[in-house]
Design a protein around this motif. Structure first.
Motif, PDB file in Angstrom:
ATOM      1  N   GLY A  71      45.084  51.227  52.236  1.00  0.00           N
ATOM      2  CA  GLY A  71      47.098  51.348  51.937  1.00  0.00           C
ATOM      3  C   GLY A  71      47.403  50.632  52.666  1.00  0.00           C
ATOM      4  N   SER A  72      48.664  50.344  52.980  1.00  0.00           N
ATOM      5  CA  SER A  72      49.373  49.208  53.421  1.00  0.00           C
ATOM      6  C   SER A  72      49.065  50.257  54.918  1.00  0.00           C
ATOM      7  CB  SER A  72      50.144  48.727  53.237  1.00  0.00           C
ATOM      8  OG  SER A  72      51.548  50.028  52.888  1.00  0.00           O
ATOM      9  N   SER A  73      49.716  49.311  55.837  1.00  0.00           N
ATOM     10  CA  SER A  73      50.097  49.846  57.375  1.00  0.00           C
ATOM     11  C   SER A  73      50.491  48.856  58.727  1.00  0.00           C
ATOM     12  CB  SER A  73      49.146  50.964  58.195  1.00  0.00           C
ATOM     13  OG  SER A  73      47.892  49.972  58.267  1.00  0.00           O
ATOM     14  N   ASP A  74      50.462  48.982  59.673  1.00  0.00           N
ATOM     15  CA  ASP A  74      51.814  48.097  60.712  1.00  0.00           C
ATOM     16  C   ASP A  74      50.341  47.994  61.535  1.00  0.00           C
ATOM     17  OD1 ASP A  74      53.752  50.190  60.763  1.00  0.00           O
ATOM     18  OD2 ASP A  74      53.673  48.251  60.079  1.00  0.00           O
ATOM     19  N   VAL A  75      49.612  49.002  61.655  1.00  0.00           N
ATOM     20  CA  VAL A  75      47.807  48.573  62.545  1.00  0.00           C
ATOM     21  C   VAL A  75      47.004  48.994  61.953  1.00  0.00           C
ATOM     22  CG1 VAL A  75      47.183  48.919  64.445  1.00  0.00           C
ATOM     23  CG2 VAL A  75      49.591  48.489  64.519  1.00  0.00           C
ATOM     24  N   THR A  76      45.153  47.368  61.393  1.00  0.00           N
ATOM     25  CA  THR A  76      44.363  48.451  61.415  1.00  0.00           C
ATOM     26  C   THR A  76      43.237  48.855  62.532  1.00  0.00           C
ATOM     27  OG1 THR A  76      45.133  47.475  59.008  1.00  0.00           O
ATOM     28  CG2 THR A  76      42.387  47.910  59.549  1.00  0.00           C
ATOM     29  N   LEU A  77      42.692  49.599  62.450  1.00  0.00           N
ATOM     30  CA  LEU A  77      41.702  50.019  63.551  1.00  0.00           C
ATOM     31  C   LEU A  77      40.399  50.244  63.054  1.00  0.00           C
ATOM     32  CD1 LEU A  77      43.294  53.230  65.660  1.00  0.00           C
ATOM     33  CD2 LEU A  77      43.085  50.653  65.832  1.00  0.00           C
ATOM     34  N   ARG A  78      39.842  48.958  63.566  1.00  0.00           N
ATOM     35  CA  ARG A  78      38.014  48.459  63.176  1.00  0.00           C
ATOM     36  C   ARG A  78      37.343  49.363  63.534  1.00  0.00           C
ATOM     37  NH1 ARG A  78      41.005  44.265  61.427  1.00  0.00           N
ATOM     38  NH2 ARG A  78      40.623  44.082  59.186  1.00  0.00           N
ATOM     39  N   LEU A  79      35.855  50.656  63.342  1.00  0.00           N
ATOM     40  CA  LEU A  79      35.517  51.303  64.006  1.00  0.00           C
ATOM     41  C   LEU A  79      34.080  51.080  63.422  1.00  0.00           C
ATOM     42  CD1 LEU A  79      34.636  53.689  65.983  1.00  0.00           C
ATOM     43  CD2 LEU A  79      35.771  55.058  64.076  1.00  0.00           C
ATOM     44  N   VAL A  80      33.235  50.520  64.178  1.00  0.00           N
ATOM     45  CA  VAL A  80      31.702  50.611  63.676  1.00  0.00           C
ATOM     46  C   VAL A  80      30.439  51.634  64.359  1.00  0.00           C
ATOM     47  CG1 VAL A  80      29.573  49.140  64.243  1.00  0.00           C
ATOM     48  CG2 VAL A  80      31.371  48.096  64.101  1.00  0.00           C
ATOM     49  N   ALA A  81      30.313  52.366  63.545  1.00  0.00           N
ATOM     50  CA  ALA A  81      30.022  53.682  64.251  1.00  0.00           C
ATOM     51  C   ALA A  81      28.639  53.758  63.610  1.00  0.00           C
ATOM     52  CB  ALA A  81      30.270  54.990  63.828  1.00  0.00           C
ATOM     53  N   ALA A  82      27.244  54.347  64.215  1.00  0.00           N
ATOM     54  CA  ALA A  82      25.916  55.152  64.563  1.00  0.00           C
ATOM     55  C   ALA A  82      26.002  55.810  63.248  1.00  0.00           C
ATOM     56  CB  ALA A  82      24.960  55.106  65.585  1.00  0.00           C
ATOM     57  N   ASP A  83      24.713  55.910  62.245  1.00  0.00           N
ATOM     58  CA  ASP A  83      24.788  56.594  61.532  1.00  0.00           C
ATOM     59  C   ASP A  83      23.730  58.296  62.052  1.00  0.00           C
ATOM     60  OD1 ASP A  83      24.699  58.886  59.667  1.00  0.00           O
ATOM     61  OD2 ASP A  83      23.713  57.342  58.205  1.00  0.00           O
ATOM     62  N   TYR A  84      24.031  59.601  61.906  1.00  0.00           N
ATOM     63  CA  TYR A  84      23.320  60.185  62.782  1.00  0.00           C
ATOM     64  C   TYR A  84      22.581  60.891  61.333  1.00  0.00           C
ATOM     65  CZ  TYR A  84      25.255  59.130  67.162  1.00  0.00           C
ATOM     66  OH  TYR A  84      25.493  59.113  67.964  1.00  0.00           O
ATOM     67  N   GLY A  85      22.723  61.014  60.061  1.00  0.00           N
ATOM     68  CA  GLY A  85      22.108  61.648  58.662  1.00  0.00           C
ATOM     69  C   GLY A  85      20.981  61.727  58.622  1.00  0.00           C
ATOM     70  N   ASP A  86      19.989  61.658  58.301  1.00  0.00           N
ATOM     71  CA  ASP A  86      19.010  62.026  57.456  1.00  0.00           C
ATOM     72  C   ASP A  86      18.691  61.638  56.406  1.00  0.00           C
ATOM     73  OD1 ASP A  86      19.717  64.251  56.211  1.00  0.00           O
ATOM     74  OD2 ASP A  86      17.265  65.482  57.362  1.00  0.00           O
ATOM     75  N   SER A  87      19.480  61.038  55.283  1.00  0.00           N
ATOM     76  CA  SER A  87      20.280  60.847  53.831  1.00  0.00           C
ATOM     77  C   SER A  87      21.476  59.997  54.166  1.00  0.00           C
ATOM     78  CB  SER A  87      19.810  61.780  53.190  1.00  0.00           C
ATOM     79  OG  SER A  87      20.686  63.313  53.171  1.00  0.00           O
ATOM     80  N   ARG A  88      21.309  60.171  52.710  1.00  0.00           N
ATOM     81  CA  ARG A  88      22.678  59.420  52.917  1.00  0.00           C
ATOM     82  C   ARG A  88      23.938  59.839  52.416  1.00  0.00           C
ATOM     83  NH1 ARG A  88      24.901  54.707  50.741  1.00  0.00           N
ATOM     84  NH2 ARG A  88      23.263  53.522  50.905  1.00  0.00           N
TER      85      ARG A  88
END
Length: 417
Positions: free
Chosen positions: A18-35
């Motif tokens: 959706g549209s917004s005034d500010v877009t924050l981009r976060l790169v995160a690590a995966d802690y799960g053991d499956s999809r």
């Protein structure tokens, strides 16, 4: 870098549109053991909750395996396209390069003050906090209750008792009486746990002022004991410790082939899924309980490149609310990094919280890797590749630790201002 806390396959981005005034981009690590169990779902739900009350801010999250996430962030930063936020394994290099916001410029006073002090202290570079704790873990000694009963033994409280228990397990045909994973996957963790347990002021990798002390007399004595009294007596199983990786040791424990090993909370679910009856006790020290437990923390950090300081800070205050911290900890079997969430978990009677209590009890005395040193990445890599040689049949604990100390001293000099 492979974190002690995470594992999984590469996954794509998440977050609402959706549209917004500010877009924050976060790169995160995966802690799960499956999809199906990936961190993607956690972030997707959190972002939807946040955006529902912040229509002017959009948050885009990309989740990657621990095998890839640190490299992905480095590539983005090197290309001049740093994300707004990164939740990865180390922060010091980016702090030293002047690329990060200090935590005090982002977080509310209440949020920043709520972090467990030993974790926020570890997030400091030159006495300013840049690394924001995100997930924590400690180590305890796991033991197989069924194998212990058959051998007629009780959990050890000293190294002498540990050797006696391992010998009794060996006599009963246990494949790995004590699994000692000093292979290149995560040898720096197993090593630090033993250094902290060494007694006589054993200090891990550094002293109280942050100087590397890898080849201290106490540390040499510790690895000499491991080589002679544990490995040399055939008590660590058929795979040489220098070739045994942590994941393989955990899998062997879950298969009922290991009597004892040092483990972190993810082993609870892994062993329970296979029906292994296990117990946990504090790591034994040379003459009693180890002086400290080894802890691991992964980090959130905010890059200055795109601005958005106010939006980043507001989002992080939301991320670190008790609800979100506890949801994450309970979902992935990790420890809360804030005092209020830790207190809530300690007082809870939920099954997941009760299973994590032994690890939570170790947290106040936890010591972490020297992550505030920009030299640590090089030192950790050297430990992973070389420490197994210290306990090999023809190995020299003194020689190996002396060489690692030289590597650490050189790396420290090379990264000093």
């Amino acid at each position: 870098m492979v974190s002690a806390l995470g594992m999984a396959a590469v996954l794509g981005g998440c977050g609402s549109t959706g549209s917004s005034d500010v877009t924050l981009r976060l790169v995160a690590a995966d802690y799960g053991d499956s999809r199906a169990h990936s961190s993607e779902k956690y972030w997707d739900d959190l972002v939807k909750d946040y955006e529902s009350t912040h229509p002017d801010v959009k948050v885009e999250v990309s989740v990657y395996s621990w095998n890839d996430v640190d490299r992905k962030v480095k590539e983005m930063v090197d290309a001049g396209h740093a994300p707004d936020l990164a939740q990865i394994g180390a922060y010091a290099d980016y702090a030293a390069a002047g690329k990060l916001y200090p935590a005090s410029e982002l977080l509310s006073i209440r949020t920043q003050a709520n972090f467990l002090s030993q974790l926020s202290d570890a997030g400091q570079w030159k006495f300013t906090q840049y690394g924001i704790p995100f997930a924590a873990s400690t180590r305890v000694l796991f033991y197989n209750k069924t194998l212990f009963t058959k051998a007629g033994i009780t959990p050890p409280t000293t190294w002498a008792e540990l050797v006696a228990d391992a010998a009794a397990l060996k006599d009963k045909g246990v494949k790995y009486p004590f699994a000692l994973p000093l292979g290149p996957e995560e040898a720096q963790a197993e090593t630090m746990q033993w250094l902290l347990a060494g007694g006589n002021g054993g200090s891990g990798y550094t002293d109280d002022i942050g100087t590397y002390t890898i080849d201290s007399a106490t540390n040499v004595s510790t690895f000499t004991w491991l080589k002679d009294d544990l490995v040399g007596k055939g008590l660590t199983g058929p795979v040489a410790p220098g070739k045994l990786n942590r994941a393989d040791a955990f899998a062997a424990f879950a298969d009922g082939q290991v009597g004892m090993l040092n483990g972190h909370p993810t082993l609870i679910q892994q062993a329970a899924a296979k029906g292994v009856k296990f117990g946990t006790v504090p790591m034994p020290g040379r003459t009693g309980k180890a002086r400290a437990s080894m802890g691991v923390t992964d980090w959130m950090m905010a890059f200055k490149q795109n601005g958005h300081r106010d939006e980043i800070g507001d989002f992080l205050d939301f991320v670190y609310s008790d609800k979100n911290v506890l949801d994450f900890s309970r979902t992935y079997g990790l420890l809360p990094v804030t005092s209020s969430a830790s207190n809530a978990m300690s007082a809870s009677n939920e099954a997941t919280d009760k299973s994590l209590r032994p690890f939570l009890e170790e947290l106040p005395s936890t010591e972490l890797y020297p992550v505030g040193k920009t030299s640590w990445a090089a030192v950790s890599a050297a430990v992973k590749q070389n420490i197994g040689q210290a306990v090999a049949p023809n190995g020299s604990p003194n020689g190996v630790l002396t060489r690692l100390q030289s590597t650490a001293t050189a790396a420290d000099s090379a990264t000093a201002d």
